[in-house]
Each structure stands twice: as C-alpha cells, then as structure tokens.
Design an enzyme around this catalytic site. Sequence first.
Site, PDB file in Angstrom:
ATOM      1  N   LEU A  13      74.565  70.341  12.357  1.00 17.19           N
ATOM      2  CA  LEU A  13      74.489  69.853  10.984  1.00 17.19           C
ATOM      3  C   LEU A  13      75.036  68.431  11.027  1.00 17.19           C
ATOM      4  O   LEU A  13      76.236  68.211  11.213  1.00 17.19           O
ATOM      5  CB  LEU A  13      75.321  70.730  10.051  1.00 17.19           C
ATOM      6  CG  LEU A  13      75.287  70.359   8.573  1.00 17.19           C
ATOM      7  CD1 LEU A  13      73.874  70.445   8.014  1.00 17.19           C
ATOM      8  CD2 LEU A  13      76.217  71.256   7.764  1.00 17.19           C
ATOM      9  N   LYS A  27      94.164  56.547   6.563  1.00 15.19           N
ATOM     10  CA  LYS A  27      93.144  57.329   5.884  1.00 15.19           C
ATOM     11  C   LYS A  27      91.989  56.397   5.522  1.00 15.19           C
ATOM     12  O   LYS A  27      92.193  55.356   4.905  1.00 15.19           O
ATOM     13  CB  LYS A  27      93.705  57.975   4.615  1.00 15.19           C
ATOM     14  CG  LYS A  27      94.708  59.086   4.881  1.00 15.19           C
ATOM     15  CD  LYS A  27      95.152  59.722   3.577  1.00 15.19           C
ATOM     16  CE  LYS A  27      96.119  60.876   3.835  1.00 15.19           C
ATOM     17  NZ  LYS A  27      96.565  61.507   2.564  1.00 15.19           N
ATOM     18  N   GLY A  39      69.172  67.959  16.197  1.00 13.91           N
ATOM     19  CA  GLY A  39      68.820  68.644  17.442  1.00 13.91           C
ATOM     20  C   GLY A  39      67.450  68.199  17.885  1.00 13.91           C
ATOM     21  O   GLY A  39      66.547  67.997  17.045  1.00 13.91           O
ATOM     22  N   GLY A  40      67.280  68.002  19.204  1.00 13.87           N
ATOM     23  CA  GLY A  40      66.018  67.469  19.706  1.00 13.87           C
ATOM     24  C   GLY A  40      64.807  68.284  19.300  1.00 13.87           C
ATOM     25  O   GLY A  40      63.798  67.735  18.835  1.00 13.87           O
ATOM     26  N   GLY A 230      57.177  50.061  26.783  1.00 15.89           N
ATOM     27  CA  GLY A 230      56.304  51.221  26.671  1.00 15.89           C
ATOM     28  C   GLY A 230      56.707  52.359  27.586  1.00 15.89           C
ATOM     29  O   GLY A 230      57.886  52.564  27.860  1.00 15.89           O
ATOM     30  N   ASP A 257      62.092  61.674  20.262  1.00 16.60           N
ATOM     31  CA  ASP A 257      61.598  62.950  19.736  1.00 16.60           C
ATOM     32  C   ASP A 257      60.233  62.773  19.078  1.00 16.60           C
ATOM     33  O   ASP A 257      59.373  63.659  19.162  1.00 16.60           O
ATOM     34  CB  ASP A 257      62.596  63.533  18.733  1.00 16.60           C
ATOM     35  CG  ASP A 257      63.910  63.919  19.387  1.00 16.60           C
ATOM     36  OD1 ASP A 257      63.897  64.346  20.549  1.00 16.60           O
ATOM     37  OD2 ASP A 257      64.955  63.792  18.722  1.00 16.60           O
ATOM     38  N   GLY A 292      66.837  54.938   9.294  1.00 21.22           N
ATOM     39  CA  GLY A 292      67.691  56.081   9.613  1.00 21.22           C
ATOM     40  C   GLY A 292      66.992  57.133  10.445  1.00 21.22           C
ATOM     41  O   GLY A 292      66.435  56.865  11.501  1.00 21.22           O
TER      42      GLY A 292
END
Length: 313
Positions: A13, A27, A39-40, A230, A257, A292
Amino acid sequence: MSRILTVTLNPALDLATSTPAVVPNQKLRCGPETAEPGGGGVNVARAVSQLGGTATAVVALGGATGTALGDLLRALPFDLIEVPAPGDTRHSFAVTDTAQNAQYRFVLNGPLWSDVQIATFLEQMVQTVRSGDLLILSGSMPPGVSPGFVTQVCDTLPNCNVVVDTSGPHLHALAQAPHPAPAVLRMDSHEARDLSGSMLETQRESASFAESLCRKGVAKTIIIARGKDGSVMADESGLWHVTAANTHVVSAIGAGDSFVGGFVLGLQQKHSTPEALCMGSAAAAAACLSEGTQLCNYDDWMHMRSQTKLTRL
C-alpha cells in the site's frame, strides 16, 4: 485467446505525502497523503488495462493493510484473484521535500514466506492457470522466497508462457540457466552490466550479451532496457533495437512495468516479438509523459507507437 495473469506476492500500500523540508530530529508536518496499490505485477495489470487489454492480477493480501489494499485493487479495471499472504501486507511510503523538489522513498520488507506456503500458492496456481496463458512475474520477491522460485513456477506450470522482470539474487539464479526456463526475461542495463561484468556501452554489445543468454538457455527471449537509448532484444528472430521514442520525461515511475504491459499485450494479440517490442517501448514512452504513478495513457501510447523505430542489428 490466452489470458494475461500477473503475480504479485509482495504488494504494498503505497503512501505518499510532502513536507516543506526533510530534516532530522524534528516532527515534520506533512501535506495531504495519497494511497495507491503498489507492486510490479499490479502495475503491469494496470498498464495492460489502460492500453485497452484485459488482465487478471493475482495478489497476496494479509491483515488490515491487505484489506485496505484489496479495496483499492477491486476499484481498478482488471480482475483480481486474492491469495492469502503469510502476514500483514506491507506499506511503502514516499515523502517529497518541496523546497528541494526531492523525493525520499521508503520500502518495507513484507511478510516472510515459508516453503510450505510457496507450495500451497503453486498448487492454487495449477488450478488457476490455463494452457497458453501469459504469466507475468514482475517486481521484488518477498522474504523467504528462494532464488529458484521462477524455475519452480516454470516447472509447476509448463503449459503457460512465463514472463519475468526481476533483479538481484533471482536474476542471478536465472542467469545460470536452470531448466525449465521462462519464455521471456527482461532486465535493465545496470542489471545486465552486473551479470556480464562489462559496461555494455553500445546497442550491439547489449544485444550480443542478450543473445549469449539465449544460447545458454536462460530464456527464449531476452530484453535489455537501455534507458533513453531504448531497448534491445535477442530471440530466434534475431537481434533488435527499438527507440525510446520520447524526448520529454514528466515522470519515469512505472515506465518499466508499462513496457512489460505493452509487450505482453502484443504477445497476447499474436504479434511477432519484434512488433511486441515496439508496443512495449511505446508504452514505456507514454508512461514517461504521465505525472506520478499514472502509468501509460492510451492516446499517448498510440502516438508513441507511430514514433517508435525498430532496427535489426
């Protein structure tokens, strides 16, 4: 048509937030946080679905974090098969120092798997996988899983096509060419240099090393990613180079991925391996245009496919 199934035994997560400055012994007041599945194998399934294909993600989940992660996964546009994890699903978290525009990423280990639990998982996969399916093993392996795990999968599921994108001891074990071997093995240039003991400075050098691994029996198809230069590929069709296509990078997160997602989608659609290589490279280029962890956008992928150039070496 064969199915695409991705395996993620060590999902996370992924939490992300930001703070004005990362400094010790204080802090740190953070901004809003986001939570996304990581995860992949999960990312490969996301990429396939975003490119218009269908995929099934096999994900090990455990504890309260696993429940929260499962809720997020069920909201995504792919099928989910849950398998029990031997402990609580891990977190990972990233903190962006906004003053420096620098990201700090912390990745936890995840639960420890025993040989018995791995054997139970493989028994479940025997009941799940059909002949001719594409089975994707992508990303880190959890603690306790031995470097011979990929060979176990190939031996237990001989009628499917295993595609592997891994690193570290698992990659080194595969480089010794244990039998049976996966159908496809992908690695990046850093990993290839580590295996070869050579800098692999040119496309030809990378492709020749990939060819030597094929001849050794490491996999039928070997792909080495060369970043902005590439990727190269070696298989029975010859030696190939494909361009990276993109000249502008917004975020490289998930590019690898996305490459795997585009490549296996090409294989599922019965394209040749060189054509699938182009589809994978275009997906990676499309991912670099997204912010992102958004991975590859379909319209960007289609545009990049027209810009991708394939050359026989």
